[in-house]
Structure formats: C-alpha cells, structure tokens
Design a protein around this motif. Structure first.
Motif, PDB file in Angstrom:
ATOM      1  N   ALA A   1       0.999  -1.319   0.167  1.00  0.00           N
ATOM      2  CA  ALA A   1      -0.131  -0.007   0.111  1.00  0.00           C
ATOM      3  C   ALA A   1       1.100   1.586  -0.040  1.00  0.00           C
ATOM      4  O   ALA A   1       1.715   1.074   0.613  1.00  0.00           O
ATOM      5  CB  ALA A   1      -0.990  -0.218   1.234  1.00  0.00           C
TER       6      ALA A   1
ATOM      7  N   THR B   1      24.015  -9.414 -11.780  1.00  0.00           N
ATOM      8  CA  THR B   1      25.935  -8.261 -10.760  1.00  0.00           C
ATOM      9  C   THR B   1      26.049  -8.423  -9.417  1.00  0.00           C
ATOM     10  O   THR B   1      25.503  -7.236  -9.305  1.00  0.00           O
ATOM     11  CB  THR B   1      26.200  -7.769 -12.432  1.00  0.00           C
ATOM     12  OG1 THR B   1      26.410  -7.751 -13.200  1.00  0.00           O
ATOM     13  CG2 THR B   1      27.716  -6.976 -12.046  1.00  0.00           C
ATOM     14  N   ALA B   2      26.320  -9.699  -8.657  1.00  0.00           N
ATOM     15  CA  ALA B   2      26.283  -9.783  -7.601  1.00  0.00           C
ATOM     16  C   ALA B   2      27.727  -9.177  -7.169  1.00  0.00           C
ATOM     17  O   ALA B   2      28.040  -9.384  -7.741  1.00  0.00           O
ATOM     18  CB  ALA B   2      25.873 -10.714  -6.846  1.00  0.00           C
TER      19      ALA B   2
ATOM     20  N   THR C   1      22.640   0.139  -0.828  1.00  0.00           N
ATOM     21  CA  THR C   1      21.089   0.147  -0.302  1.00  0.00           C
ATOM     22  C   THR C   1      20.866  -1.178   0.114  1.00  0.00           C
ATOM     23  O   THR C   1      19.405  -1.574  -0.496  1.00  0.00           O
ATOM     24  CB  THR C   1      20.200   0.117  -1.693  1.00  0.00           C
ATOM     25  OG1 THR C   1      20.158  -0.675  -3.079  1.00  0.00           O
ATOM     26  CG2 THR C   1      20.830   1.580  -2.380  1.00  0.00           C
TER      27      THR C   1
HETATM   28  C1  LIG Z   1       5.641  -8.346   1.950  1.00  0.00           C
HETATM   29  C2  LIG Z   1       5.819  -7.002   2.130  1.00  0.00           C
HETATM   30  C3  LIG Z   1       5.443  -5.814   1.875  1.00  0.00           C
HETATM   31  C4  LIG Z   1       5.511  -4.888   1.991  1.00  0.00           C
HETATM   32  N1  LIG Z   1       4.994  -3.499   1.685  1.00  0.00           N
HETATM   33  C5  LIG Z   1       4.878  -2.311   1.802  1.00  0.00           C
HETATM   34  C6  LIG Z   1       3.754  -1.048   2.166  1.00  0.00           C
HETATM   35  O1  LIG Z   1       2.690  -1.430   2.398  1.00  0.00           O
HETATM   36  N2  LIG Z   1       4.285  -0.118   2.206  1.00  0.00           N
HETATM   37  C7  LIG Z   1       5.523   0.182   1.936  1.00  0.00           C
HETATM   38  O2  LIG Z   1       5.780   1.460   1.771  1.00  0.00           O
HETATM   39  N3  LIG Z   1       6.357  -0.932   1.928  1.00  0.00           N
HETATM   40  C8  LIG Z   1       5.818  -1.865   1.955  1.00  0.00           C
HETATM   41  N4  LIG Z   1       6.823  -3.148   1.826  1.00  0.00           N
HETATM   42  C9  LIG Z   1       8.461  -2.667   1.523  1.00  0.00           C
HETATM   43  C10 LIG Z   1       8.733  -1.940  -0.016  1.00  0.00           C
HETATM   44  O3  LIG Z   1       8.654  -2.983  -0.876  1.00  0.00           O
HETATM   45  C11 LIG Z   1      10.076  -1.433   0.464  1.00  0.00           C
HETATM   46  O4  LIG Z   1      11.183  -1.475   2.155  1.00  0.00           O
HETATM   47  C12 LIG Z   1      11.711  -1.347  -0.376  1.00  0.00           C
HETATM   48  O5  LIG Z   1      10.606  -1.440  -1.850  1.00  0.00           O
HETATM   49  C13 LIG Z   1      12.724  -1.510   0.000  1.00  0.00           C
HETATM   50  O6  LIG Z   1      13.987  -0.792  -1.224  1.00  0.00           O
HETATM   51  P1  LIG Z   1      15.539  -0.987  -1.501  1.00  0.00           P
HETATM   52  O7  LIG Z   1      15.373  -0.001  -2.790  1.00  0.00           O
HETATM   53  O8  LIG Z   1      15.459  -0.442   0.219  1.00  0.00           O
HETATM   54  O9  LIG Z   1      15.281  -2.460  -1.138  1.00  0.00           O
HETATM   55  P2  LIG Z   1      15.021  -3.492  -2.060  1.00  0.00           P
HETATM   56  O10 LIG Z   1      13.810  -3.875  -2.786  1.00  0.00           O
HETATM   57  O11 LIG Z   1      15.520  -5.027  -0.882  1.00  0.00           O
HETATM   58  O12 LIG Z   1      16.609  -3.699  -3.041  1.00  0.00           O
HETATM   59  C14 LIG Z   1      17.644  -3.622  -2.988  1.00  0.00           C
HETATM   60  C15 LIG Z   1      18.235  -3.897  -3.489  1.00  0.00           C
HETATM   61  O13 LIG Z   1      19.628  -4.578  -3.766  1.00  0.00           O
HETATM   62  C16 LIG Z   1      20.092  -5.541  -4.360  1.00  0.00           C
HETATM   63  N5  LIG Z   1      21.208  -6.177  -3.883  1.00  0.00           N
HETATM   64  C17 LIG Z   1      21.011  -7.075  -3.191  1.00  0.00           C
HETATM   65  N6  LIG Z   1      22.287  -7.488  -2.485  1.00  0.00           N
HETATM   66  C18 LIG Z   1      23.206  -6.988  -3.581  1.00  0.00           C
HETATM   67  C19 LIG Z   1      24.815  -7.536  -3.798  1.00  0.00           C
HETATM   68  N7  LIG Z   1      25.360  -7.995  -3.202  1.00  0.00           N
HETATM   69  N8  LIG Z   1      24.297  -6.963  -5.183  1.00  0.00           N
HETATM   70  C20 LIG Z   1      23.454  -6.380  -5.856  1.00  0.00           C
HETATM   71  N9  LIG Z   1      22.660  -6.291  -5.813  1.00  0.00           N
HETATM   72  C21 LIG Z   1      22.155  -6.332  -4.724  1.00  0.00           C
HETATM   73  C22 LIG Z   1      18.769  -6.707  -3.860  1.00  0.00           C
HETATM   74  O14 LIG Z   1      18.741  -8.100  -5.289  1.00  0.00           O
HETATM   75  C23 LIG Z   1      17.884  -6.066  -4.551  1.00  0.00           C
HETATM   76  O15 LIG Z   1      17.596  -5.579  -5.783  1.00  0.00           O
HETATM   77  C24 LIG Z   1       7.061  -4.542   1.357  1.00  0.00           C
HETATM   78  C25 LIG Z   1       7.700  -5.038   1.595  1.00  0.00           C
HETATM   79  C26 LIG Z   1       7.250  -6.255   1.448  1.00  0.00           C
HETATM   80  C27 LIG Z   1       8.121  -7.525   1.430  1.00  0.00           C
END
Ligand SMILES: Cc1cc2nc3c(=O)[nH]c(=O)nc-3n(C[C@H](O)[C@H](O)[C@H](O)COP(=O)(O)OP(=O)(O)OC[C@H]3O[C@@H](n4cnc5c(N)ncnc54)[C@H](O)[C@@H]3O)c2cc1C
Length: 426
Positions: free
Chosen positions: A59, A216-217, A247
């Motif tokens: 949401a 690419t990790a 991130t």
């Molecule tokens: C079930 C669920 C419900 C949710 N509901 C909500 C909601 O209702 N409202 C809301 O605001 N948020 C919600 N969220 C949270 C929201 O989806 C996340 O907070 C947000 O998408 C996180 O973004 P991010 O970029 O911080 O992390 P991520 O989306 O985790 O992005 C990090 C990226 O880094 C990559 N990565 C990791 N390690 C490495 C590496 N060593 N090398 C290269 N790449 C790497 C990963 O593959 C990933 O793609 C929900 C999440 C889930 C799982």
C-alpha cells in the motif's frame, strides 16, 4: 579491464533508483549493479498467468514523503484508496471493524466505554507529539495511551497493519506512531502493482544516462586510497567508483566490507534485526464472498485484503487479486507448512471455497519487509547517509532515521544523492 565510474549504486530497488534519478541531474557517470535477474527488489511485481502479483500486500501512503519525492521525479502513481471497514477476528468470532463511523457504531467488539476511548484516540492521533515518545517502546506507549485491554489490542492491530512490525515490546514508539500518523492519511493500491514505479524510475534513469547491470552481485567493497572504492563482483571482476551507495541490508554491507575494514557503524549494523512476514498472494477468477474485502485478526497476527477491488491487477481486470499475510515476531521459529496452513485457513474463513476459483497463488514463508526493526535510539545512528569510509554512502528502507518501508527507501535514496551532490559542488 577495470571500469571507473563516478557513482556506483549497489542494488536496483526503490532506494537505488531514486538515488540514481536525483544524481542523473548532474553530469556524472552512474552505474547500478543489481544481483537479481530483474530490477525492482522488493517493489517488484510478478506477472503470473496474466495476474500482477506484488511481493505481498503493498500500500502506498498518500500523505507520505515517498509520494512527494517520486512526484518530484515525475513518477505517476495511479490507483485507488481501499474503503476502510471490513472485519476483525478475535478467537474465531467476527466483528465489524471500528474503522468507519458505521463500523464504530455497529460493532459488538467494543462496549460504550471502550467505544468512547477508541473515538477519542482516533480524534487526537494527529496531534500526538511523537518527539515525546523517543524513549518508549510501542508497548509502553500503548499501555499509557489506552486504559481498556480492547482498545490496547486495537492499537496493536493498527501498529501491525501500518508498520508490519510485530514486536511491540521492542520497537520504538516514536517511529511506529509517526508512521501510523502517515498511514492514517490514506493509502493507494496501485494499478499494475509497484512495478509501475520501478519501470518509470528505470526508464527515466536510463534516459538520463544511468547504466544498469543486472545479474551482477557485488561480493566485496574495499576502500582504496582516499578517493576511490573498489567493488569486487562475484565473477571476480573489479569496478571502481568515486562514490558508492550501498542499498543492500546492513548485514550484507558488513559482509561485503569484511573484517579488515573498521567502520564504526558496523557494530550497529550487526545488531539490527529484520522485520519479516509470510505472504500468500492469490488470484481468483471470482470471489466466493464479494462483500468480504478486508480482515485483520486481533488474536493472531494475520491480515487479509482484496487489492484488485481498487487497483487493476490483471490483464483483463476481471479477476480478484488478494493477499493474506502473517506478521512474524523476530524471535519466532517459522514452521513453513504450519504457517501456510494458518494463512489458507484464514482465507477459507474470509472466502469459503476459494480454491475452486484459483487462477494462481504463491506462498513465501519468510520475506523481509523492512531491513531494520526500528528500535529506540536508532535514529541517532542514522543521521547521515555518509559512512566513515570516504565515498561510501548508505540508503535503503533501514537507513533512514525517521521512516521505514518505502518511505525509508525513497527518502534515504534522495538523501544519499543530495549529500553526494553537495560534496561534488564543494
Ligand atoms: C510483503 C511486503 C509488503 C510490503 N508492504 C509495504 C507497504 O505496504 N508499504 C510500503 O511503503 N512498503 C512496503 N514494503 C516495503 C517495501 O517494498 C520496501 O521497503 C522497499 O521496496 C525497499 O526498497 P530498497 O531499495 O530499500 O530495498 P530492496 O528493494 O531490497 O532493493 C535492494 C536491491 O539490492 C539488491 N542486492 C542485494 N545485495 C546485492 C549485492 N551484493 N549486489 C548487487 N545487488 C544486491 C537486491 O537484489 C535488491 O534488488 C513491503 C515489503 C514486503 C516484502
């Protein structure tokens, strides 16, 4: 050949893409490295059997910072707000949820005294000064905020629903209540799922010159001299960046830095724990009970909501896409089969005979919803995106001092970009 970039962003999720889009406004070379096959991280939406399934119930907050930041980047957010209402389940009994005027007056969950206490809370929630809650856990705050056990249990339900955190004795009241205030401003379920945000961010970033490399990790992050950071990829390749924005989660960052790098924040990163849950994402050709669109359990940490009534979540727009979710406590031992059974039983209660109409379903027993369970005092450790390693910045849903979830991911992505832009201007 060693590649050199001005900025390397580790992770192609919301935080990484927001940072890239803000930085793309400067004349800098930017590379996003994403370990997955696809970009988007936890904001991904999978298209399965013509249905758009978010990774669990998502949401978007209408009054949150993420919305204004994304709009500033020109991102369109199309969708509708779900109606409040629905039912609350306590020990197998169902009650009208007191979240609407009708629910409030018709519910048999509350007696008159409890009803008044609940209305008083709802009316004053927006004026709560969350700064004053800085030293309290959510549980301590709930016990002061409400006298009756029933209203206390409603506050725990609201806390879970809005923050996904199910550890009231551990989480910071300041953060949970301020997040609750944001969520009470209303939410949107997005047409096409959250992938639509990622797709727009990706297209704008690429148009702005950002390069994106999937599959690419990053295995190692190593500071080299004072003006460069070396990234070692899992295939052994090396990439150098003047700035790196990481991130990934805090534990993964520690792992990539290794034991030789002495980062003062590392011990805080190591102490953090994640917010997790189990999700059952389901598409049905029709709902057995079309009137039953939302439910939360009071006695168990369970959630059910039909998202497709408010957002277009299938190609033909005719099916019902819903999510059933269990909020895990950080100390829970997860028995995957048992949890699946609990989710299916809860769905059976809400939509009897649902299996007959199933188009597709996906069960994930443990998914990280937020990379940091927000605890008292965390905000003091997260005031800047910059780390003590020159050029290394953090972003992600865990890295923001005052917010979590997409709010944290988007605002920390922007902060990291701003800090780097300012540094470049100096
Ligand atoms: C079930 C669920 C419900 C949710 N509901 C909500 C909601 O209702 N409202 C809301 O605001 N948020 C919600 N969220 C949270 C929201 O989806 C996340 O907070 C947000 O998408 C996180 O973004 P991010 O970029 O911080 O992390 P991520 O989306 O985790 O992005 C990090 C990226 O880094 C990559 N990565 C990791 N390690 C490495 C590496 N060593 N090398 C290269 N790449 C790497 C990963 O593959 C990933 O793609 C929900 C999440 C889930 C799982």
């Amino acid at each position: 050949m060693t590649q050199k970039w001005d900025i390397v962003i580790v992770g192609g999720g919301l935080a990484g893409y927001v940072a890239a889009n803000f930085l793309a406004k400067n004349d800098l070379s930017i590379l996003i490295l994403e370990k997955g096959k696809n970009v988007g991280g936890r904001a991904r939406t999978n298209k399965i059997n013509h249905q758009y399934l978010n990774l669990g119930p998502h949401a978007f907050y209408k009054k949150g910072k993420a919305k204004s930041i994304l709009e500033e980047l020109g991102i369109k957010l199309n969708g509708k707000s779900p109606k409040l209402g629905g039912v609350l389940v306590e020990n197998n009994m169902e009650y009208a949820a007191p979240f609407t005027p009708l629910g409030l007056f018709s519910t048999s969950l509350l007696n008159w005294k409890e009803r008044i206490e609940w209305i008083t809370f709802i009316l004053k929630v927006n004026s709560i000064d969350t700064e004053k809650l800085a030293g309290q856990t959510f549980e301590q705050w709930v016990k002061q905020a409400a006298l009756s056990k029933k209203v206390q249990s409603l506050l725990y339900v609201l806390g879970r629903l809005t923050s996904y955190c199910h550890a009231p004795e551990k989480v910071s009241a300041k953060l949970i209540v301020s997040h609750l205030k944001t969520v009470m401003g209303g939410v949107l379920y997005l047409d096409g799922g959250w992938q639509t945000i990622i797709d727009q961010l990706h297209n704008k970033a690429v148009m702005g010159g950002v390069q994106v490399q999937t599959h690419t990790a990053v295995k190692q992050i190593a500071p080299v001299e004072h003006d460069h950071i070396k990234l070692v990829l899992s295939n052994g390749e090396e990439i150098h960046g003047k700035y790196v924005i990481c991130t990934t989660g805090p534990h993964e960052l520690n792992k990539m830095l290794g034991e030789k790098v002495n980062l003062p924040q590392s011990s805080f990163f190591a102490q953090t724990t994640t917010v997790k849950g189990a999700t059952l994402d389901v598409a049905l050709s029709q709902l057995p009970n079309p009137k039953r669109l939302f439910a939360m359990s009071i006695s168990d940490p369970l959630y059910f909501s039909v998202h497709s009534n408010y957002a277009r979540l299938s190609e033909d727009g005719k099916s019902a896409v819903l999510h059933v979710f269990k909020y895990h406590h950080p100390d829970d031992h997860i028995d995957s089969k048992k949890v699946q059974n609990e989710l299916e039983q809860f769905l059976e209660k809400m939509q009897p005979g649902w299996q007959k109409y199933m188009i597709t379903s996906r069960y994930i027993p443990q998914i990280i919803v937020n990379q940091r369970l927000p605890q008292i005092g965390d905000e003091h450790k997260l005031l800047r995106s910059k780390t003590d390693i020159p050029g290394l910045y953090i972003a992600g849903d865990w890295a923001s001092p005052h917010s979590i979830l997409a709010e944290g991911a988007v605002s920390s992505g922007r902060l990291a970009a701003e800090e780097i832009t300012q540094k470049e201007k100096r």
